[in-house]
Scaffold this motif. Sequence first.
Motif, short mmCIF file in Angstrom:
data_model
loop_
_atom_site.label_atom_id
_atom_site.label_comp_id
_atom_site.label_asym_id
_atom_site.label_seq_id
_atom_site.Cartn_x
_atom_site.Cartn_y
_atom_site.Cartn_z
N LEU A 71 -69.73 -32.11 66.51
CA LEU A 71 -68.92 -31.19 67.03
C LEU A 71 -67.54 -31.36 67.41
O LEU A 71 -66.42 -31.07 67.29
CB LEU A 71 -69.62 -30.22 68.15
N GLY A 72 -67.31 -32.68 68.14
CA GLY A 72 -66.11 -33.16 68.75
C GLY A 72 -65.31 -33.76 67.70
O GLY A 72 -64.12 -33.56 67.55
N GLY A 73 -65.91 -34.45 66.68
CA GLY A 73 -65.15 -34.99 65.21
C GLY A 73 -64.78 -33.69 64.60
O GLY A 73 -63.53 -33.95 64.24
N ILE A 74 -65.21 -32.73 64.47
CA ILE A 74 -64.90 -31.69 63.80
C ILE A 74 -63.67 -30.95 64.39
O ILE A 74 -62.54 -30.46 64.00
CB ILE A 74 -66.29 -30.65 63.49
N THR B 34 -67.31 -36.82 59.56
CA THR B 34 -68.33 -36.89 60.63
C THR B 34 -69.52 -37.61 59.49
O THR B 34 -69.92 -36.75 58.65
CB THR B 34 -68.40 -35.66 61.15
N VAL B 35 -70.15 -38.23 60.30
CA VAL B 35 -71.49 -38.79 59.87
C VAL B 35 -72.43 -38.78 60.97
O VAL B 35 -72.63 -39.23 62.09
CB VAL B 35 -71.44 -40.35 59.37
N TRP B 36 -73.57 -38.02 60.58
CA TRP B 36 -74.60 -37.85 61.72
C TRP B 36 -75.77 -38.93 61.17
O TRP B 36 -76.31 -38.70 59.98
CB TRP B 36 -75.15 -36.49 61.74
N ILE B 37 -76.39 -39.62 62.43
CA ILE B 37 -77.49 -40.28 62.14
C ILE B 37 -78.59 -39.86 63.06
O ILE B 37 -78.44 -40.30 64.36
CB ILE B 37 -77.14 -41.89 62.39
N PRO B 38 -79.48 -38.96 62.92
CA PRO B 38 -80.41 -38.38 63.88
C PRO B 38 -81.23 -39.73 64.33
O PRO B 38 -81.66 -40.48 63.64
CB PRO B 38 -81.17 -37.32 62.86
N LEU B 39 -81.63 -39.42 65.62
CA LEU B 39 -82.49 -40.16 66.24
C LEU B 39 -83.95 -40.39 65.80
O LEU B 39 -84.70 -41.37 65.97
CB LEU B 39 -82.18 -40.13 68.03
N SER B 40 -84.35 -39.34 65.17
CA SER B 40 -85.86 -39.27 64.67
C SER B 40 -85.70 -38.41 63.27
O SER B 40 -84.39 -38.01 62.89
CB SER B 40 -86.63 -38.40 65.63
N ALA B 41 -86.74 -38.07 62.92
CA ALA B 41 -86.53 -37.31 61.44
C ALA B 41 -86.22 -35.86 61.66
O ALA B 41 -86.93 -34.97 61.26
CB ALA B 41 -87.93 -37.61 60.79
N ASP B 42 -85.22 -35.68 62.24
CA ASP B 42 -84.88 -34.13 62.41
C ASP B 42 -84.22 -33.61 61.28
O ASP B 42 -83.36 -34.28 60.37
CB ASP B 42 -83.82 -34.39 63.77
N ILE B 43 -84.49 -32.15 60.99
CA ILE B 43 -83.97 -31.62 60.14
C ILE B 43 -82.60 -31.13 60.59
O ILE B 43 -82.63 -30.40 61.69
CB ILE B 43 -84.90 -30.39 59.62
N LEU B 44 -81.64 -30.98 59.98
CA LEU B 44 -80.34 -30.55 60.24
C LEU B 44 -80.55 -28.98 60.53
O LEU B 44 -80.72 -27.95 59.74
CB LEU B 44 -79.36 -30.67 59.25
N PRO B 45 -80.16 -28.32 61.86
CA PRO B 45 -80.55 -27.12 62.29
C PRO B 45 -78.99 -26.40 61.70
O PRO B 45 -78.26 -26.77 61.26
CB PRO B 45 -80.47 -27.31 63.72
N THR C 150 -76.31 -24.72 62.55
CA THR C 150 -75.49 -24.71 63.48
C THR C 150 -73.83 -24.96 63.06
O THR C 150 -73.69 -25.29 61.74
CB THR C 150 -75.66 -26.01 64.41
N GLU C 151 -72.82 -24.76 63.85
CA GLU C 151 -71.41 -25.20 63.56
C GLU C 151 -71.30 -26.55 63.26
O GLU C 151 -70.23 -27.00 62.92
CB GLU C 151 -70.51 -24.31 64.50
N CYS C 152 -72.05 -27.19 64.00
CA CYS C 152 -71.77 -28.90 64.00
C CYS C 152 -72.48 -29.42 62.45
O CYS C 152 -73.32 -30.24 62.57
CB CYS C 152 -72.69 -29.52 65.10
N ASN C 153 -72.08 -28.91 61.55
CA ASN C 153 -72.18 -29.37 60.41
C ASN C 153 -71.41 -30.72 59.89
O ASN C 153 -70.36 -30.78 59.65
CB ASN C 153 -72.15 -28.37 59.25
N PRO C 154 -72.33 -32.01 59.72
CA PRO C 154 -71.52 -33.06 59.74
C PRO C 154 -71.34 -33.18 58.16
O PRO C 154 -71.84 -32.49 57.21
CB PRO C 154 -72.71 -34.23 59.97
#
Length: 204
Positions: A126-129, A136-147, A149-153
């Motif tokens: 979100l901050g990068g956006i 922006t590149v998101w690296i989830p800490l676990s096998a999370d599915i992208l919810p 949200t407005e924070c779309n990497p």
Amino acid sequence: MDLDTWRHLLWTQALGDQYHMLAEDIYPTWLQLRYHYLALSPEILNLLSKLHKNYLLGLITNGPSRAQWEKVERLNLYSCFDIILVSGDLPWEKPNRQIFHKACGYLEVEPRQCLMVGDKLETDILGGIQADLGGTVWIPLSADILPHTECNPDYVLDHVTELPALLPHNPKITEFKFRYNKEKSKFNVSLDYDDCNSNSSDGS
């Protein structure tokens, strides 16, 4: 009070009246285990070293100043990054765009020349956006599915070691080649290596 005294007090309070005397033994054990598990693996150190040969690297971390700088020192991160910013030293923390722009200012680059890499959607991505960074590149800490949200990497990677493959081959990333910093002979990438606790916590 100094950092050790403060943490010892927290352990004393957490243990309560019945067990507060155990804080004397528990705190140093906790501190030892903390940095044992926070230590960067050889593959991560190798990744940072390789990236640093071709890119400017910045570390932006949220948290109390003394606690975060202790991490930087104990993990020997000074040699890995061109700029390190701790929110506890500044009027803002991620996701406030100002802390990202501050890092860009120190690196003498425009926000659109930078790529934000982080594991927290609500602060890093979100901050990068909001700071209008180049990507922006998101690296989830676990096998999370992208919810939803407005924070779309712009990109999602399973592991940070996949980053070098993304940079030279992805069509969108090629725009960074046209913003090559000739004076410093490096491209510019903003990396985040927060540990897995909350935005400004020193706890886990």
